[in-house]
Enzyme design. Structure first.
Site, PDB file in Angstrom:
ATOM      1  N   GLU A 184       0.822  -1.222   0.000  1.00 58.23           N
ATOM      2  CA  GLU A 184       0.000   0.000   0.000  1.00 58.23           C
ATOM      3  C   GLU A 184       0.848   1.262   0.000  1.00 58.23           C
ATOM      4  OE1 GLU A 184      -3.860   2.065   2.184  1.00 58.23           O
ATOM      5  OE2 GLU A 184      -3.097   0.146   2.922  1.00 58.23           O
ATOM      6  N   LYS A 200      -8.469  -0.956   0.164  1.00 56.60           N
ATOM      7  CA  LYS A 200      -9.559  -1.505   0.963  1.00 56.60           C
ATOM      8  C   LYS A 200     -10.340  -2.474   0.106  1.00 56.60           C
ATOM      9  CE  LYS A 200      -9.234  -0.237   5.072  1.00 56.60           C
ATOM     10  NZ  LYS A 200      -8.978  -1.316   6.034  1.00 56.60           N
TER      11      LYS A 200
END
Length: 583
Positions: A184, A200
């Site tokens: 990420e 997400k």
């Protein structure tokens, strides 16, 4: 300056955006350490790091999650378990060391203090808060811990093989080590343009190429996962607007499925142009901690996290990264991250909890996310076993296609010409007769081919049913052929005259043999083979006979096995061998 046990050093392997080459660098010869142990020092240290970078130095380090109140006193956190901010200052960077790190390493079993009942209770509390209007989403986490022995860098390189092509950083402060293989991106900022990529939404990888594509499509189509991702995108947009020039905040690539060896993840990109005079402290004040690891709204989310979680997160869910010489910075959100200190390893696992979240689904997601730890615990190679007969590799293209797919799945290096060259190197000495060829591929993409004498197999072959089901196995090591075969080896027959053992899973489904696939003739006269969902290798021979229509997939239970009119052992090496089940 603080005394360190070893000279600080770092490795950084970050993807870069907007056409810039990736950062694959090593840092030695740290000339200064910048460290904040109190909230009052956090801003000062970030400003000092920015000054060093502006003057031409590299600054590599991290910001703990517990530094959040330095940017907004309303954030609630546990007391920190180490420096809130740490940066090493380096005058130069060396190329990434391609040679593997020397040294062995080992971990003990990973332990969590969070029992399933307590996990369910925490989700129930979050649902209560959502229904009460306190929050829309909470990112819930829990630390796993283990003992550690050996070389930390060697472990980092093993972890990176399991989580390639992300934002990997190994930072050794001399007192503790950070092993982050995070996928990420927190932010990539060149001093004007800034990009954030919140992550997400999660789904496990499929059993084969078709089911894998279906898993990705299902993730992208999931209303729950899209809503979870969109909430964080909106939060990041709002955070960026605090430092952005008017009308410059934009969303690119909304809802993208990105493949990692054990999971699919949903990401979105948010971009902006920062206002003139924006500094590193301003960026952290606007964005930290990343909304993907808190929830919405951010301040209330941190308060709920503080009440639900019992320990500090540390660098996990904070930020780790690099300040470039001349300005600009890139940081990851340290998920898939291990923190090492004094022989103890800690790794956080978590997920976003919305009103649609169900405890069993989140529990499974946590298990999927921790697989990178288990997979890294034992290095492995990819394997293909081919038949070389009369100077021709039988079904050679199908074997190489499967090997290439496995290499892509695990992030192994792949050079098709070099693999074929390794096979062709056997032809001169094995142009006549039949041979069993073992083709190996390591993580760096280095192939090795070996040939062994091969004799025809007398039929029918005698087989036995396993006396117990195969225990739960990481699915990657069922659907891909690798050197990690302990789950098969313990079932290999030792009784004279028994050719192989027929395996079954904990649901009572027949799966495969230890060295090949099963075909069974039903009372209706159809040849069937167990589906991949039962947990088995997609054999090349099996695939060939499925494509030809000779067999079809169908569930077969242990109880139904005596009803089968005939059985066969099938693989590409030995072909179709009639089999006799021995009681």
């Amino acid at each position: 300056m603080h005394a360190a046990r070893r000279p600080p050093r770092a490795l950084v392997d970050f993807l870069s955006e907007d056409g810039r080459p990736p950062l694959r660098l090593a840092f030695e010869g740290c000339r200064e350490v910048l460290r904040a142990d109190t909230l009052a020092e956090v801003r000062t240290v970030l400003q000092a790091a920015e000054r060093h970078a502006a003057a031409g130095a590299w600054c590599v380090g991290f910001v703990r999650y517990e530094a959040a109140p330095a940017f907004d006193a309303a954030f609630e956190v546990h007391p920190a378990d180490g420096p809130l901010v740490w940066f090493g200052v380096f005058d130069s960077a060396a190329p990434w060391p391609d040679a593997p790190a020397a040294g062995a390493w080992s971990t003990g079993p990973w332990q969590s203090e969070l029992a399933r009942a307590a996990f369910d209770a925490r989700i129930a509390r979050i649902h209560q808060a959502i229904r009460g209007g306190e929050t829309y989403q909470i990112n819930l986490t829990e630390p796993l811990s283990s003992g550690f022995q050996g070389e930390a860098e060697a472990w980092f390189r093993a972890l990176q093989r399991e989580q390639p092509q992300g934002y990997a950083a190994f930072i050794d402060t001399g007192e503790e080590q950070l092993l982050s293989v995070s996928p990420e991106l927190f932010f990539d900022w060149d001093g004007e343009r800034i990009r954030s990529r919140p992550m997400k939404g999660t789904a496990p990888r499929g059993d084969d190429a078709l089911s894998d594509a279906r898993q990705a499509a299902a993730l992208l189509a999931s209303e729950k996962e899209r809503a979870e991702n969109l909430m964080i995108v909106d939060l990041i947009r709002n955070d960026l607007s605090r430092i952005a020039r008017p009308h410059s905040v934009k969303v690119e690539q909304l809802f993208q499925a990105r493949a990692w060896p054990t999971v699919w993840q949903m990401t979105s990109d948010v971009l902006a142009r920062t206002r003139e005079g924006t500094g590193l402290v301003d960026v952290f004040e606007a964005l930290f901690p990343c909304g993907s690891v808190t929830g919405v709204p951010k301040v209330r989310a941190t308060g709920l996290i503080r009440s639900l979680e019992t320990a500090p997160r540390g660098v996990y869910c904070g930020a780790a990264g690099v300040l470039r010489p001349g300005g600009g910075a890139i940081f990851n959100v340290p998920i898939r991250t291990v923190q090492l200190r004094d022989g103890r390893a800690v790794c956080g696992i978590g997920s976003g909890i919305t009103i649609d979240a169900r405890p069993e689904g989140e529990w499974d997601e946590w298990r999927n996310k921790r697989r990178f730890l288990e997979a890294a615990a034992a290095p492995f190679t990819l394997i293909e076993t081919l038949r070389l007969e009369g100077g021709v590799f039988i079904h050679g293209d199908a074997h190489l296609a499967r090997l290439q797919a496995s290499a892509a799945h695990f992030g192994f290096g792949w050079d098709g010409a070099r693999v074929r060259q390794a096979l062709d190197g056997l032809l001169a000495g094995h142009a006549e007769g039949a041979w069993r060829v073992r083709l190996l591929l390591d993580a760096a993409g280095q192939p090795k081919a070996e040939a062994f004498a091969f004799a025809p197999t007398a039929t029918p072959v005698r087989i036995r049913l396993a006396t117990r089901p195969m225990e739960t196995v990481h699915p990657d090591f069922l659907r891909h052929k690798t050197s990690r075969r302990a789950h098969y080896s313990r079932f290999e027959p030792t009784e004279p005259g028994i050719f192989d053992t027929l395996l079954h899973n904990t649901d009572g489904e027949v799966t495969e043999f230890t060295r090949g696939n099963l075909a069974a003739l039903t009372p209706d006269g159809d040849w069937i083979t167990p589906p991949l969902s039962a947990g088995l290798l997609p054999g090349v021979g099996r695939g060939r006979w499925l494509a030809e229509g000779r067999i079809r997939e169908a569930r077969l239970t242990v109880d139904a096995l005596p009803q089968m009119r005939a059985l066969a052992f099938v693989n590409s090496l030995r072909g179709w061998l009639p089999a006799e089940l021995v009681d």
